[in-house]
Motif scaffolding. Structure first.
Motif, PDB file in Angstrom:
ATOM      1  N   ALA A   9      26.421  -5.597  40.268  1.00 57.96           N
ATOM      2  CA  ALA A   9      24.939  -5.612  40.226  1.00 57.96           C
ATOM      3  C   ALA A   9      24.545  -6.953  39.864  1.00 57.96           C
ATOM      4  CB  ALA A   9      24.367  -4.784  39.041  1.00 57.96           C
ATOM      5  N   GLY A  10      25.173  -7.820  38.898  1.00 62.16           N
ATOM      6  CA  GLY A  10      24.972  -9.077  38.600  1.00 62.16           C
ATOM      7  C   GLY A  10      24.833 -10.116  39.668  1.00 62.16           C
ATOM      8  N   LEU A  11      25.990 -10.067  40.538  1.00 58.26           N
ATOM      9  CA  LEU A  11      26.198 -10.679  41.388  1.00 58.26           C
ATOM     10  C   LEU A  11      25.039 -10.484  42.713  1.00 58.26           C
ATOM     11  CD1 LEU A  11      30.052 -10.583  42.279  1.00 58.26           C
ATOM     12  CD2 LEU A  11      29.006 -12.576  41.214  1.00 58.26           C
ATOM     13  N   LEU A  12      24.748  -9.241  42.979  1.00 54.71           N
ATOM     14  CA  LEU A  12      23.714  -8.919  43.761  1.00 54.71           C
ATOM     15  C   LEU A  12      22.316  -9.532  43.370  1.00 54.71           C
ATOM     16  CD1 LEU A  12      24.393  -5.214  44.650  1.00 54.71           C
ATOM     17  CD2 LEU A  12      24.425  -7.294  46.318  1.00 54.71           C
ATOM     18  N   ALA A  13      22.159  -9.402  41.956  1.00 57.51           N
ATOM     19  CA  ALA A  13      20.895  -9.940  41.614  1.00 57.51           C
ATOM     20  C   ALA A  13      20.690 -11.315  41.654  1.00 57.51           C
ATOM     21  CB  ALA A  13      20.852  -9.646  39.723  1.00 57.51           C
ATOM     22  N   ALA A  14      21.860 -12.033  41.715  1.00 55.87           N
ATOM     23  CA  ALA A  14      21.631 -13.488  41.595  1.00 55.87           C
ATOM     24  C   ALA A  14      21.690 -13.843  43.254  1.00 55.87           C
ATOM     25  CB  ALA A  14      23.260 -14.134  41.153  1.00 55.87           C
TER      26      ALA A  14
END
Length: 124
Positions: A9-14
């Motif tokens: 989720a963090g990678l996608l958000a970035a």
């Protein structure tokens, strides 16, 4: 698995935060000149709407769970981003942009994994 879903989720958000801000802050012509030739098929308003959807999706992947306010928005945001990436794959296939299909497909799969995990066995 909870940590894996947070990392994804963090990678996608970035990724979606960067893409969304870029689409919102630059003109359609500048985006096309920088390699986003698909923007030629859409109006400037549609490109801005896609950017806004990506930006809101990025925020929705992290903020609701982090603040523990309506965490059901996390899998909904992931689902929305997965649908957006299906649209991106379709556009790239129709335009014959074979090199742009793989990144869109990877983002789709990662978004779908977060949606599955947060709707299913690893819900908040």
């Amino acid at each position: 698995m909870n940590i894996v879903l947070w990392v994804i989720a963090g990678l996608l958000a970035a990724a979606f935060l960067g893409a969304g801000v870029m689409k919102l802050s630059q003109s359609k012509e500048k985006l096309a000149a920088s390699g986003m030739a698909w923007t030629e098929d859409f109006s400037a308003g549609a490109v801005k709407a896609i950017g806004a959807a990506e930006l809101l999706g990025a925020i929705g992947l992290i903020l609701p769970a982090l603040l523990d306010i309506a965490p059901v928005l996390v899998p909904l945001a992931a689902t929305g981003l997965a649908v957006t990436m299906i649209g991106a794959v379709v556009v790239h296939v129709r335009r014959g942009e074979t090199q742009a299909i793989a990144p869109s497909a990877v983002l789709f799969v990662l978004s779908a994994v977060v949606a599955w995990g947060r709707f299913g066995p690893y819900a908040f």
